[in-house]
Enzyme design. Structure first.
Site, PDB file in Angstrom:
ATOM      1  N   PHE A  85      31.099  40.369  34.464  1.00  0.00           N
ATOM      2  CA  PHE A  85      32.372  39.647  34.610  1.00  0.00           C
ATOM      3  C   PHE A  85      33.481  40.665  34.460  1.00  0.00           C
ATOM      4  CE2 PHE A  85      36.341  38.133  33.033  1.00  0.00           C
ATOM      5  CZ  PHE A  85      36.547  36.889  33.612  1.00  0.00           C
ATOM      6  N   GLU A  86      34.395  40.667  35.402  1.00  0.00           N
ATOM      7  CA  GLU A  86      35.543  41.542  35.287  1.00  0.00           C
ATOM      8  C   GLU A  86      36.656  40.959  36.127  1.00  0.00           C
ATOM      9  OE1 GLU A  86      34.623  45.427  36.914  1.00  0.00           O
ATOM     10  OE2 GLU A  86      34.287  46.237  34.919  1.00  0.00           O
TER      11      GLU A  86
END
Ligand code: GDP
Ligand code: MN
Length: 318
Positions: free
Chosen positions: A233-234
Site C-alpha cells: 500500500f502506498e
C-alpha cells in the site's frame, strides 16, 4: 454529483465496456498495479473493493504494468469491472533485466545461498523489487500523473473511504503515505544500511533537515532498526520519486548491486528514502483506511470509524 452520474450511466446505450464515466476527481492521480495474467482474479477482487469503497465516486484511472504483454482478453476482463479508465503498459526490457555492471554468475550464487530466505531463491522477485524501487513511476503511462496509489492483487479495502486521499495529500503537502509498518527480514538486506550511509556521506545536500531518521534508526543512524512502511500500500507523490534526490539514492543503491546480490525489497528502499530525504511532516499514516495484505491488517478501532468497516480491529498488527 453522484446522482447525475448514475443517470448518465443508465441512459447510455453503449455496451458496458465503452461506458466511461466523466472523471469526478480533482487531483492528477492514478492507481497503479504491477501484475501477471495469472493474478487476474486477485486483481479483480482488489479493484472491486477500491471501486465500491472509494473510486466509484471519483473515477481515478488505473495503470496496469507487466514485463510481458497483456492479452486482449485479460484487458477486457479487467475493464469490465469498472467504468474508470484503464491503461495497460509493457515494462521496457532495460527496466526488468540485469544492468551491465551486475555479474549474473554472482547473482545466481547469491540466489543459491539464500534458498531458506523468503523469495531468496527468486530471480523474478528481485527484478520486481528493483522495478518498484526505481522505475514504475518513470513508465510512460505514469509520467502524466503527480500522485499514485499502489495496489496489489488480493489486497482488501475494508472501510468506506469517504474522502479523497489524493486531495488530502495535495492539500496537506504530504509526499508519502502508508497504512502498515513493520520490520524487514535482516537477511534480505545485509549491506543496505552501509550503502545508505555511504550515500549520506557523499550527498549530504539531499538529507532533509527535519527528517525521520528516528523512525528507521534507534542509535542516531549508526544502524538500521529494520522498520519500514509496507509498500504494497502506498499513496505517494511520483514527482518526488522522479526528483534528483530520490533518483540519486536509487542509482547509488543500484550501482552497489544489492537488488541482485542480496534481496533488497522496495519497502525498505522507499521507507529509508522517505525517512531521510523528506521532512517528517511530509509522511502520513492513513489510519482510517482499512487495509489487508496477507497476513497483516490495518483496521481502525475507533467506533465511529468501525461503523464504516468490515474488518476486525483485534487482528491489527500493532
Ligand atoms: P509480496 O507481497 O512481497 O509477497 O510480493 P507479491 O508477489 O505480492 O509481489 C508484489 C507486487 O509485484 C504485486 O503487485 C505482484 O502482482 C507483482 N509481481 C510480483 N512478481 C511479479 C512478476 O514477476 N511480474 C509481474 N508483472 N508482476 C509481479
Ligand atoms: Mn503482495
Amino acid at each position: 454529483d453522484p446522482s447525475t452520474f448514475l443517470d448518465t450511466q443508465e441512459r447510455s446505450s453503449l455496451p458496458p465496456n465503452t461506458q466511461r464515466s466523466e472523471p469526478k476527481h480533482k487531483v492528477n492521480a492514478v492507481f497503479v498495479m504491477l501484475l501477471r495474467e495469472k493474478d487476474l482474479y486477485g486483481a479483480k477482487e482488489a479493484i472491486r473493493q477500491i471501486e465500491d469503497r472509494f473510486n466509484h465516486r471519483y473515477g481515478y484511472p488505473y495503470v496496469f504494468l507487466n514485463e510481458k504483454p497483456f492479452s486482449e482478453m485479460f484487458k477486457d476482463s479487467l475493464r469490465a469491472i469498472s467504468k474508470s479508465e484503464m491503461k495497460f503498459g509493457l515494462i521496457p526490457t532495460e527496466h526488468w533485466s540485469y544492468p551491465s555492471w551486475i555479474s549474473k554468475e554472482r547473482a545466481a550464487e547469491a540466489r543459491k545461498s539464500m534458498k531458506k530466505i523468503i523469495y531468496g531463491w527468486s530471480q523474478s522477485y528481485r527484478h520486481m523489487c528493483r522495478y518498484q524501487s526505481g522505475f514504475f513511476f518513470q513508465h510512460e503511462l505514469m509520467l502524466p500523473y503527480d500522485y499514485y496509489w499502489r495496489i496489489e492483487p488480493d489486497v482488501r479495502y475494508s472501510c468506506d473511504i469517504d474522502f479523497d486521499p489524493f486531495l488530502f495529500m495535495h492539500e496537506n503537502n504530504k509526499t508519502y503515505a502508508f497504512t502498515v509498518s513493520l520490520k524487514e527480514y535482516p537477511l534480505t538486506i545485509p549491506t543496505l544500511w552501509n550503502t545508505t550511509k555511504e550515500f549520506m556521506e557523499k550527498y549530504p545536500q539531499y538529507i532533509a533537515k527535519n527528517n525521520a531518521l528516528g523512525f528507521i534508526s534507534n542509535d542516531g543512524g549508526e544502524s538500521y532498526n529494520y522498520c519500514h512502511f509496507w509498500s504494497n500500500f502506498e499513496i505517494a507523490d511520483a514527482r518526488w520519486m522522479r526528483s534528483e534526490a530520490y533518483q540519486k539514492y536509487f542509482e547509488h543503491l543500484d550501482q552497489a548491486g544489492g537488488f541482485f546480490y542480496e534481496r533488497w525489497g522496495d519497502a525498505p528502499v522507499h521507507s529509508i528514502a522517505a525517512a531521510l530525504l523528506l521532512s517528517r511532516d511530509q509522511i502520513h499514516f492513513f489510519r482510517e483506511i482499512g487495509y489487508f495484505h496477507n497476513p497483516f491488517h490495518n483496521c481502525p478501532a475507533e467506533p465511529e470509524l468501525q461503523a464504516k468497516c468490515h474488518c476486525d480491529p483485534d487482528l491489527n498488527i500493532m
